[in-house]
Motif scaffolding. Structure first.
Motif, mmCIF file in Angstrom:
data_model
loop_
_atom_site.group_PDB
_atom_site.id
_atom_site.type_symbol
_atom_site.label_atom_id
_atom_site.label_comp_id
_atom_site.label_asym_id
_atom_site.label_seq_id
_atom_site.Cartn_x
_atom_site.Cartn_y
_atom_site.Cartn_z
ATOM 1 N N ASN A 159 6.989 -4.577 9.566
ATOM 2 C CA ASN A 159 5.531 -4.486 9.580
ATOM 3 C C ASN A 159 5.059 -3.082 9.243
ATOM 4 O O ASN A 159 4.064 -2.894 8.535
ATOM 5 N N THR A 175 -4.908 0.489 -6.512
ATOM 6 C CA THR A 175 -5.962 -0.412 -6.987
ATOM 7 C C THR A 175 -7.297 0.323 -7.064
ATOM 8 O O THR A 175 -8.025 0.207 -8.062
ATOM 9 N N LYS A 234 5.501 -2.717 5.553
ATOM 10 C CA LYS A 234 4.505 -3.528 4.854
ATOM 11 C C LYS A 234 3.142 -2.857 4.903
ATOM 12 O O LYS A 234 2.407 -2.821 3.909
ATOM 13 N N LYS A 235 2.802 -2.287 6.049
ATOM 14 C CA LYS A 235 1.520 -1.604 6.192
ATOM 15 C C LYS A 235 1.442 -0.421 5.231
ATOM 16 O O LYS A 235 0.433 -0.215 4.551
ATOM 17 N N GLU A 236 2.524 0.356 5.163
ATOM 18 C CA GLU A 236 2.545 1.504 4.257
ATOM 19 C C GLU A 236 2.437 1.044 2.802
ATOM 20 O O GLU A 236 1.681 1.618 2.003
ATOM 21 N N ALA A 237 3.173 -0.025 2.441
ATOM 22 C CA ALA A 237 3.124 -0.558 1.073
ATOM 23 C C ALA A 237 1.724 -1.061 0.738
ATOM 24 O O ALA A 237 1.212 -0.817 -0.368
ATOM 25 N N ASP A 238 1.085 -1.747 1.686
ATOM 26 C CA ASP A 238 -0.281 -2.246 1.460
ATOM 27 C C ASP A 238 -1.261 -1.096 1.230
ATOM 28 O O ASP A 238 -2.152 -1.189 0.375
ATOM 29 N N GLU A 239 -1.097 -0.017 1.985
ATOM 30 C CA GLU A 239 -1.963 1.159 1.809
ATOM 31 C C GLU A 239 -1.778 1.775 0.426
ATOM 32 O O GLU A 239 -2.746 2.143 -0.238
ATOM 33 N N LYS A 265 -0.690 0.232 -2.315
ATOM 34 C CA LYS A 265 -1.267 -0.693 -3.294
ATOM 35 C C LYS A 265 -2.787 -0.588 -3.316
ATOM 36 O O LYS A 265 -3.416 -0.629 -4.377
ATOM 37 N N LYS A 266 -3.385 -0.460 -2.129
ATOM 38 C CA LYS A 266 -4.838 -0.347 -2.024
ATOM 39 C C LYS A 266 -5.330 0.905 -2.747
ATOM 40 O O LYS A 266 -6.313 0.873 -3.488
ATOM 41 N N GLU A 267 -4.626 2.026 -2.561
ATOM 42 C CA GLU A 267 -5.017 3.279 -3.206
ATOM 43 C C GLU A 267 -4.832 3.212 -4.714
ATOM 44 O O GLU A 267 -5.667 3.695 -5.475
#
Length: 164
Positions: free
Chosen positions: A52, A66, A55-60, A62-64
């Protein structure tokens, strides 16, 4: 024709003793399964928390990425992708079907004669087949097979009480 193998058990007392042993084995197996479940859950919990965090770090990230790409979308006017040293960033045209009311859409498709847009899953209802007569079953190529199955049920409570 093959001969049936003779049982090694010679009396109902031997059957009863074997039932006791069967129960003891099932109790031991249940304990082992329980221990396995506990250890598996502990491992899952450990790896889930680590996963988790990743995943949280990867999502951050990807968000940046994007956000940056959206702010610099004009850079994608000539080419739909950018090849970088460590990967590719690309805009792709995708299609998605959105339906707010599936039931109404199905009714409308049927009313307009667009049944080819509907999926229908057909399968046999075995419980209903059991209610049909033999002649009908024969016509459709189905038969009901009745078996006399032996049930072996050790008294787990009594056997567990002996083991304490």
């Amino acid at each position: 024709m093959a001969k049936k193998k003779e049982s090694i058990l010679k009396s109902w007392d031997e059957v009863d003793n074997n039932l006791k042993r069967l129960g003891e084995i099932e109790i031991q197996k249940t304990k082992l399964d329980g221990e396995l479940t506990i250890k598996t859950n502990e491992l899952k919990e450990q790896y889930t928390s680590q996963g988790n965090a990743l995943k949280k770090e990867a999502d951050e990230i990807k968000k940046e990425i994007t956000r940056f790409c959206e702010q610099n979308k004009s850079g994608f006017l000539d080419k739909r992708n950018k090849k970088l040293n460590f990967g590719v960033i690309a805009y792709r045209i995708s299609e998605k079907v959105s339906c707010s009311n599936v039931i109404a859409a199905v009714k409308s498709l049927k009313a307009l004669g667009l049944n080819f847009c509907l999926r229908v899953k057909e399968e046999i209802d075995k419980d209903k087949l059991k209610e049909l007569d033999v002649n009908t079953l024969t016509k459709i190529g189905v038969s009901i097979i009745k078996e006399d199955k032996l049930s072996i049920e050790p008294n787990m409570v009594k056997i567990a009480a002996l083991g304490k």
